[in-house]
Structure formats: C-alpha cells, structure tokens
Design an enzyme around this catalytic site. Structure first.
Site, PDB file in Angstrom:
ATOM      1  N   GLN A 157       0.874  -1.174   0.000  1.00 53.82           N
ATOM      2  CA  GLN A 157       0.000   0.000   0.000  1.00 53.82           C
ATOM      3  C   GLN A 157       0.905   1.215   0.000  1.00 53.82           C
ATOM      4  O   GLN A 157       1.629   1.446   0.967  1.00 53.82           O
ATOM      5  CB  GLN A 157      -0.925  -0.013   1.221  1.00 53.82           C
ATOM      6  CG  GLN A 157      -1.643   1.305   1.497  1.00 53.82           C
ATOM      7  CD  GLN A 157      -2.533   1.760   0.336  1.00 53.82           C
ATOM      8  OE1 GLN A 157      -3.174   0.950  -0.320  1.00 53.82           O
ATOM      9  NE2 GLN A 157      -2.553   3.059   0.070  1.00 53.82           N
ATOM     10  N   GLU A 289      -6.612   2.930  -5.828  1.00 53.23           N
ATOM     11  CA  GLU A 289      -6.684   3.092  -7.283  1.00 53.23           C
ATOM     12  C   GLU A 289      -5.372   2.814  -8.013  1.00 53.23           C
ATOM     13  O   GLU A 289      -4.972   3.589  -8.887  1.00 53.23           O
ATOM     14  CB  GLU A 289      -7.156   4.517  -7.584  1.00 53.23           C
ATOM     15  CG  GLU A 289      -6.186   5.647  -7.163  1.00 53.23           C
ATOM     16  CD  GLU A 289      -6.363   6.168  -5.755  1.00 53.23           C
ATOM     17  OE1 GLU A 289      -6.867   5.411  -4.894  1.00 53.23           O
ATOM     18  OE2 GLU A 289      -5.993   7.333  -5.494  1.00 53.23           O
ATOM     19  N   HIS A 313     -15.739   4.331  -7.882  1.00 51.13           N
ATOM     20  CA  HIS A 313     -14.844   5.330  -7.291  1.00 51.13           C
ATOM     21  C   HIS A 313     -13.397   5.102  -7.734  1.00 51.13           C
ATOM     22  O   HIS A 313     -12.738   6.023  -8.235  1.00 51.13           O
ATOM     23  CB  HIS A 313     -14.961   5.283  -5.764  1.00 51.13           C
ATOM     24  CG  HIS A 313     -14.052   6.217  -5.042  1.00 51.13           C
ATOM     25  ND1 HIS A 313     -14.454   7.450  -4.600  1.00 51.13           N
ATOM     26  CD2 HIS A 313     -12.741   6.112  -4.715  1.00 51.13           C
ATOM     27  CE1 HIS A 313     -13.437   8.069  -4.027  1.00 51.13           C
ATOM     28  NE2 HIS A 313     -12.378   7.265  -4.075  1.00 51.13           N
ATOM     29  N   GLU A 314     -12.921   3.880  -7.564  1.00 54.72           N
ATOM     30  CA  GLU A 314     -11.515   3.610  -7.904  1.00 54.72           C
ATOM     31  C   GLU A 314     -11.288   3.747  -9.411  1.00 54.72           C
ATOM     32  O   GLU A 314     -10.245   4.226  -9.846  1.00 54.72           O
ATOM     33  CB  GLU A 314     -11.083   2.229  -7.397  1.00 54.72           C
ATOM     34  CG  GLU A 314     -11.289   1.986  -5.900  1.00 54.72           C
ATOM     35  CD  GLU A 314     -10.765   3.087  -4.987  1.00 54.72           C
ATOM     36  OE1 GLU A 314      -9.849   3.825  -5.391  1.00 54.72           O
ATOM     37  OE2 GLU A 314     -11.306   3.238  -3.869  1.00 54.72           O
ATOM     38  N   HIS A 317     -10.787   7.328 -10.397  1.00 57.56           N
ATOM     39  CA  HIS A 317      -9.427   7.830 -10.139  1.00 57.56           C
ATOM     40  C   HIS A 317      -8.522   7.681 -11.367  1.00 57.56           C
ATOM     41  O   HIS A 317      -7.464   8.323 -11.425  1.00 57.56           O
ATOM     42  CB  HIS A 317      -8.790   7.076  -8.976  1.00 57.56           C
ATOM     43  CG  HIS A 317      -9.076   7.640  -7.620  1.00 57.56           C
ATOM     44  ND1 HIS A 317      -8.823   8.946  -7.290  1.00 57.56           N
ATOM     45  CD2 HIS A 317      -9.566   7.062  -6.488  1.00 57.56           C
ATOM     46  CE1 HIS A 317      -9.147   9.141  -6.008  1.00 57.56           C
ATOM     47  NE2 HIS A 317      -9.601   8.012  -5.500  1.00 57.56           N
ATOM     48  N   GLU A 336      -9.604  13.332  -4.413  1.00 59.43           N
ATOM     49  CA  GLU A 336     -10.768  12.625  -3.865  1.00 59.43           C
ATOM     50  C   GLU A 336     -12.106  13.326  -4.117  1.00 59.43           C
ATOM     51  O   GLU A 336     -13.102  12.667  -4.391  1.00 59.43           O
ATOM     52  CB  GLU A 336     -10.580  12.367  -2.366  1.00 59.43           C
ATOM     53  CG  GLU A 336      -9.394  11.443  -2.054  1.00 59.43           C
ATOM     54  CD  GLU A 336      -9.473  10.054  -2.679  1.00 59.43           C
ATOM     55  OE1 GLU A 336     -10.569   9.635  -3.097  1.00 59.43           O
ATOM     56  OE2 GLU A 336      -8.417   9.383  -2.761  1.00 59.43           O
ATOM     57  N   ASP A 395      -1.169  11.155   6.404  1.00 59.84           N
ATOM     58  CA  ASP A 395      -2.263  10.238   6.697  1.00 59.84           C
ATOM     59  C   ASP A 395      -3.187  10.767   7.802  1.00 59.84           C
ATOM     60  O   ASP A 395      -4.377  10.486   7.822  1.00 59.84           O
ATOM     61  CB  ASP A 395      -1.661   8.888   7.104  1.00 59.84           C
ATOM     62  CG  ASP A 395      -2.699   7.780   7.087  1.00 59.84           C
ATOM     63  OD1 ASP A 395      -3.357   7.636   6.044  1.00 59.84           O
ATOM     64  OD2 ASP A 395      -2.864   7.099   8.112  1.00 59.84           O
ATOM     65  N   TYR A 403     -13.086  14.413   0.476  1.00 59.75           N
ATOM     66  CA  TYR A 403     -14.030  13.662  -0.353  1.00 59.75           C
ATOM     67  C   TYR A 403     -15.352  14.410  -0.509  1.00 59.75           C
ATOM     68  O   TYR A 403     -15.816  14.683  -1.606  1.00 59.75           O
ATOM     69  CB  TYR A 403     -14.339  12.305   0.296  1.00 59.75           C
ATOM     70  CG  TYR A 403     -13.202  11.314   0.301  1.00 59.75           C
ATOM     71  CD1 TYR A 403     -12.129  11.461   1.189  1.00 59.75           C
ATOM     72  CD2 TYR A 403     -13.190  10.225  -0.549  1.00 59.75           C
ATOM     73  CE1 TYR A 403     -11.088  10.545   1.215  1.00 59.75           C
ATOM     74  CE2 TYR A 403     -12.147   9.297  -0.528  1.00 59.75           C
ATOM     75  CZ  TYR A 403     -11.110   9.462   0.356  1.00 59.75           C
ATOM     76  OH  TYR A 403     -10.082   8.560   0.371  1.00 59.75           O
TER      77      TYR A 403
HETATM   78  N1  BES Z   1      -7.081   6.646  -2.556  1.00 58.12           N
HETATM   79  C1  BES Z   1      -8.052   6.235  -1.622  1.00 58.12           C
HETATM   80  C2  BES Z   1      -7.492   5.437  -0.486  1.00 58.12           C
HETATM   81  C3  BES Z   1      -6.453   6.165   0.325  1.00 58.12           C
HETATM   82  C4  BES Z   1      -6.659   7.462   0.749  1.00 58.12           C
HETATM   83  C5  BES Z   1      -5.293   5.523   0.693  1.00 58.12           C
HETATM   84  C6  BES Z   1      -5.685   8.114   1.492  1.00 58.12           C
HETATM   85  C7  BES Z   1      -4.324   6.177   1.431  1.00 58.12           C
HETATM   86  C8  BES Z   1      -4.516   7.479   1.836  1.00 58.12           C
HETATM   87  C9  BES Z   1      -9.176   5.441  -2.297  1.00 58.12           C
HETATM   88  O1  BES Z   1      -9.499   5.868  -3.573  1.00 58.12           O
HETATM   89  C10 BES Z   1     -10.424   5.622  -1.481  1.00 58.12           C
HETATM   90  O2  BES Z   1     -10.875   6.728  -1.407  1.00 58.12           O
HETATM   91  N2  BES Z   1     -10.957   4.563  -0.901  1.00 58.12           N
HETATM   92  C11 BES Z   1     -12.161   4.583  -0.101  1.00 58.12           C
HETATM   93  C12 BES Z   1     -13.347   4.107  -0.865  1.00 58.12           C
HETATM   94  C13 BES Z   1     -14.196   5.129  -1.506  1.00 58.12           C
HETATM   95  C14 BES Z   1     -15.430   4.491  -2.103  1.00 58.12           C
HETATM   96  C15 BES Z   1     -14.528   6.322  -0.692  1.00 58.12           C
HETATM   97  C16 BES Z   1     -11.971   3.636   1.059  1.00 58.12           C
HETATM   98  O3  BES Z   1     -10.925   2.983   1.124  1.00 58.12           O
HETATM   99  O4  BES Z   1     -12.846   3.521   1.898  1.00 58.12           O
HETATM  100 ZN    ZN Z   2     -10.474   7.732  -3.599  1.00 57.09          ZN
END
Ligand code: BES
Ligand code: ZN
Length: 628
Positions: A157, A289, A313-314, A317, A336, A395, A403
C-alpha cells in the site's frame, strides 16, 4: 504553499535521459511544487524511469534486489536525492558499473533522505537494497490469514508516503516516471502489479511488468499470492484467491459498463486494461486506485452487488488522481473530491438517479460527522479543502472533508452552470492536464479562466478552499427513499412493532440510513426486537453489520459482542475499525473489551490501521501480541 515556477528556459537546462512519455512543460506552468513530504529536489535531479529487479522472500518477509533509474538532471547537478524509510542500502552504482558515494540523512517521520553523488553526464543510477523488518507498505500474511489457508500472501500500500519503505524513490505525487519490473516469487504463486499483468501462474515464479504511462510513486503496487483471474468484459476482469474469484466476478459484473460510462462522460480511458484484485480482509482500505489494477477489500463482496460504488470510485481515479494528480498531499481534495463527483455520475448512469442521491446523502452525513468531530477537537484547519500538512504524517489529515466537501463544491459548480457546460469543463480539465500534477492554486486559476469568468459567475471559492466547515451555499442532497425510511423509523418509535416496518425493496443504503437514524438510548428489549425482525447480527454485509455493531456497543447489547469480536479480528479495513473501537473506548467496560480484542487482532492488521488504532487506544508496545 510555495510553488517553484519552472520557466521554459530552465526546462532547456534539463538533459532528458532514458525514455519518458511525459509531455514537455507548457509555458508558464509550474511543474514542480515544493512537496513538504519528500526529500527529493526534482528541479535539480529527478527520476524518469524505474527498472526494478526484485526477489520476494515470503518466509523471511523481505524484498531485495535492485532499482535502476534513468534520471534527468539540471545542468551542473552533482547529486540526486531519494526518499527511503527503513531500507538497507547495499551499494549505489552509476550508469554501467562505477560505484558511487552516498549518504543517508537523519531519520524523521518522513524516513531518511538518500543522497547519491553523481558524476558529470550520469544517465542512470542503480541502487541495491533490501527492505527492513517493519516496512510499513508491506503486509505479509501467513496462510491462516488468507481465504484458501494454504499459501502466504503479500500486498503493498503506497499512498500516501509508504512506497519509500519498500523502494528507494522520489516519493512525491508531483514526480512521475514510467516503470518496468522483474519480480521473482516462490513457485506456484502469482505476482501482479499496477502494470501490465499476467493472467496465469508462471511455473518458475518469475514475472515481468511494464507501466508505460508516467505515474507517481504512490501508485506503484505489488501483490503476491495464490491468485486466479476471471475476465468480466473485453478490458475488465478480476483477480482473487481461487475460492473467491467467481463470487468476485459475479459481484463486479457491471465493471465493463462502468468503464464505458466513464469514458462517455470524461474521455478515453488511457491505461489499457482495468482490473480489480480482491485482497484478503486485512487490506486497510476499501479500495486503492493502483493504475490498471485497483486493490480492493473483500468486504465489498456483499453478494448482491450493492457495494460496487467503490469500484466506480476507484475507476474514476483513472482520470481524477492518476491522470491529473494532486501535486502534494495538501491538495488531496483534487484527487478525492473530483473522484467522489465522478463516482456519483457513473453510479447515476449505471444504477439510476435515486441510487446516486442516496449515496450523496450518506456521504453528506459522514461529512457532517467528521466536521463536528474535528471542530470539537479544535482542528478547524483540517476541515479546509486545502490542507496544511507540513510537519505531520499526511495520513493524519486526510479525511472525509477532501471527499465530501470537495464533492459538494463540484456539485455546486454543476448546478451553477448546468451539466452540459460543467461536463465540458471537466473533460477539458482532464485533457489539458493529463499526466501532470495540479496544485489547488492551479485549479482555482483554471476554474476562474475556463468556467467562472466565461460564465460570469461570482462564487465564494476562497471560502470553500480555505475556510472551515461546509459553506452555507452547499446544496442539500435529497432522497425520497430516505424520507420513507425516516417515516418507518417514526412509526416504530411511536409503538408499531419492528416486524410491521415496511422494508419492502430496501437496499443496503436504506438499511444504512435506517441504522444511522434510530432513536438514541435503545434498551436491550428494543435492540432484541430489531435483531429478531431483521437479523442484523447475522448480516453478512459489512456496511450494515458495522453500523449495527456500533449501535450495539452504544446501547450495550451484549448478544452481538461475539460477532463484534469476530468482525474486529478478521476485518482490517480502517474505516470500519476506527468507529467501532472508538465507540468501545467510551465506557470502562468497552475499553477493557477493546484492549482485549485489539491485543489479539493487532497482528492481523496492516501498519496503516495499526498506527491509527495505537493512537486511539493509547496502545503501549510492551503488551502481548504486539507484532509491529
Ligand atoms: N485513494 C483512496 C485510499 C487512500 C486514501 C489511501 C488516502 C491512502 C490514503 C481510495 O481511492 C479511497 O478513497 N478509498 C475509499 C473508498 C471510496 C469508495 C470512498 C476507502 O478505502 O474507503
Ligand atoms: Zn479515492
């Protein structure tokens, strides 16, 4: 934010070495923004192509080998700086043979800078290295942690700044490069990456990969395990462990349609194939993604296709994020917020208007909750779209605001100019900035020039970008379905039996709304009545189950606690873990339960989830079962 303008004259000083598909910088466009989360100095020396030659030792839990870089240098550059964290660097070689001097900087939350001395005219750098025991990007699973229980599994990751824990790299979203890889894994296992992938197991365990489009470091990804592939459409398919792959293929049957829908909205898909890999349940996110190959949690395999918005969603991206990329993590909302908007448009086209509205409302509820929580802690700046994450682990500041407030701004713009114009604007934005990075300032200027000024629209953009909370002119999403759910809750609250609730045709989203809006303070009798009527404790849908379990903790409904223990022990998706542990942490009894469950489960979680939970639960390293 400081932005280093990179004028065309300066661009001429670059000696482009190796191959790169990167377009030449356009006039007046800054191409490198100071990234507070990387040690790299791309204006001085940057990577343009990566060639990995790695061996994955599943027993020793170590990745080792070489990373060879083609580099582009400013005139007179004498060094190139990489990001590393916990890597053992064995040697550094220039071009085809000469060992060179290097040094490692101080350790901080950003890892350590690796400074490599260059010779005049150096075109490539090769770094021999191995990963350390705590490499945070990597999760090594033993066979018991997989579905098949027979083979080990590894996944990586990268986002936000974890790629540096398994590859020495310029780990900034503003620095793009192409890559290829040779990866040796144990015989019988398959390896896949965010690249062109195999579909069958190689007898010798040797795999090669190519990613010909330039991507930033956080999008390099690798998974190794007992994997099978099932095609879905011409350009889409799914990887998973063999015992899950058919279920996954059924669940994602709409993928090809999502892809063509997305293209019809915002232009050609530029990455060739779009596949999804369903990982073991410890994957800390819903989805990631990684280009050409989205990494996904198995918790979206609901058995009724009700959680596939995550795939939309993915997939989205592939335009917002992977094609046009946030320049730094302070600009995360550009990835996002745009993606949530795009996801919603794909879902509307594929599943209908009402589905999209319900999704919007659930997102808005999350946003209000997040804003209230952050404001309660005095963290007002974390409710801005433009973040200020300097000096912090990115993070920590990446939350629902990017989002859902991001989505709300785009929805407002859509309403102001109408869909036709807004769609043309977005399509033009993706085309004009394809394979480039974008700062918040760049976007605001582009928005002004290409939409607001031409349309004569005045908007409080500054308040949206740099103000706290949700501005007053945000549009409230509406859903008739949810109004009906609320009416049923009111009937139950005023005495109608739970079994009499008219839940005909309710979907996962209806149930999520239902569980989020039940009255406070339900006693054991009321909880039992609901559970008997709707079998929530036995529900296999992770969204419904986690919302129910949160309620069970709040109302101290202990018949569900075994299920809670089981859920927390098997699922590692942070979005589910955090609210459940946080709720437990609110009472003395719950705190004890949280500590007990966590001490057994912590070893099953990815470092991303462990980090957040250690903080939430004030976990001390010396307790039992601490593996990180
Ligand atoms: N890119 C993100 C996951 C992410 C964000 C990883 C920040 C590390 C740091 C991914 O596209 C995402 O947003 N995933 C969401 C799902 C989405 C439907 C909102 C999740 O993991 O819940
Ligand atoms: Zn995302």
């Amino acid at each position: 934010m400081r932005s280093l303008s990179f004028a065309p004259a300066a661009a001429l000083l670059f000696i482009l070495a190796g191959c790169s598909n990167e377009p030449e910088p356009k006039d007046n466009q800054p191409i490198f923004t100071m990234d507070p989360h990387s040690h790299a100095h791309p204006q001085e020396a940057r990577i343009t192509h990566l060639s990995l030659d790695l061996e994955v030792d599943m027993e020793a839990k170590q990745v080792s080998g070489t990373a060879r870089y083609d580099i582009a240098l400013a005139k007179d550059a004498e060094r190139i700086i990489f990001d590393t964290e916990g890597l053992a660097i064995e040697r550094v070689i220039l071009d085809d043979g000469e060992e060179t001097a290097y040094s490692l900087g101080d350790t901080s939350f950003l890892g350590r800078a690796l400074m490599v001395t260059l010779a005049p005219g150096t075109r490539s750098v090769t770094i021999a290295y191995r990963t350390g025991p705590g490499a945070r990007a990597l999760q090594w699973l033993n066979p018991q942690q997989t579905s098949g229980k027979r083979h080990p599994f590894l996944f990586t990751q990268g986002q936000a700044i974890l790629t540096r824990t398994w590859i020495p790299i310029q780990d900034s979203p503003g620095i793009r490069f192409t890559y290829e890889a040779r990866v040796q894994v144990p015989k019988g296992l398959m390896a896949v990456m965010s690249a062109e992938n195999p579909t069958t197991v190689n007898t010798d365990g040797a795999y090669t990969f190519r990613m010909d489009q330039p991507i930033p470091a956080y999008l390099i990804a690798l998974a190794v395990g007992d994997l099978a592939f099932v095609p879905i459409g011409e350009r889409t398919g799914v990887y998973a462990e063999p015992d899950m792959v058919q279920k996954a293929a059924w669940e994602f049957a709409d993928m090809e349609r999502m892809l063509t829908t997305a293209e019809a909205l915002y232009g050609d898909y530029r990455w060739g194939r779009y596949d999804v890999i369903v990982l073991p349940p410890s994957f800390p996110f819903g989805g990631m993604e990684n280009p050409r190959l989205t990494f996904a949690t198995p918790t979206i395999l609901a058995g009724d296709r009700s959680l596939t918005a995550l795939v939309a969603h993915e997939l989205a991206h592939s335009w917002s994020g992977n094609l046009v990329t946030n320049a730094t993590w302070n600009d995360f909302w550009l990835n996002e917020g745009f993606t949530v908007y795009f996801e919603n448009r794909i879902c509307e086209a594929v599943y209908g208007d009402e589905y999209a509205r319900m999704l919007q409302l659930l997102g808005r509820q999350d946003l209000h909750a997040t804003i209230a929580k952050l404001q309660g802690k005095g963290q007002h700046a974390d409710t801005h779209l433009r973040l200020h994450l300097e000096g912090r682990d990115p993070d920590e500041g990446m939350n629902d605001v990017a989002y859902e407030k991001g989505f709300a701004l785009l929805k407002l713009l859509e309403e102001k100019v109408g869909r036709t114009k807004f769609d043309a604007f977005l399509r033009g934005y993706f085309d004009a900035h394809a394979f480039r990075s974008m700062t918040t300032d760049d976007f605001v200027a582009y928005l002004d020039d290409h939409l607001l000024k031409p349309e004569g629209i005045e908007l409080n953009v500054a308040e949206w970008i740099d103000g706290a909370g949700l501005p007053d002119n945000a549009i409230e999403p509406q859903s008739d379905s949810f109004t009906k759910v609320e009416a049923e809750i009111a009937r139950w609250a005023s005495g109608t039996a739970a079994r009499q609730i008219d839940a005909q045709g309710w979907t996962t989203f209806h149930w999520m709304h239902f569980l989020r809006h039940l009255p406070e303070g339900l006693d054991g009798q009321k909880m039992k009545e609901l559970d008997e009527a709707f079998a929530f404790t036995a529900n296999g849908n992770a969204e419904v189950l986690s919302a129910w379990l949160e309620l069970c903790i709040r109302n101290d409904y202990d018949p569900a606690f075994d299920r809670l223990d089981q859920f927390l022990t098997t699922v590692g998706r942070r979005k589910f873990l955090m609210p459940l542990y946080a709720e437990l942490n609110k009472s003395e009894k719950g705190r004890l339960m949280a500590q007990t469950i966590y001490s057994g489960a912590r070893g099953n979680y990815h470092s991303v989830s462990v980090r957040s939970l250690d903080e939430l639960l004030a976990w001390k390293e010396n307790r039992p079962a601490a593996k990180f």
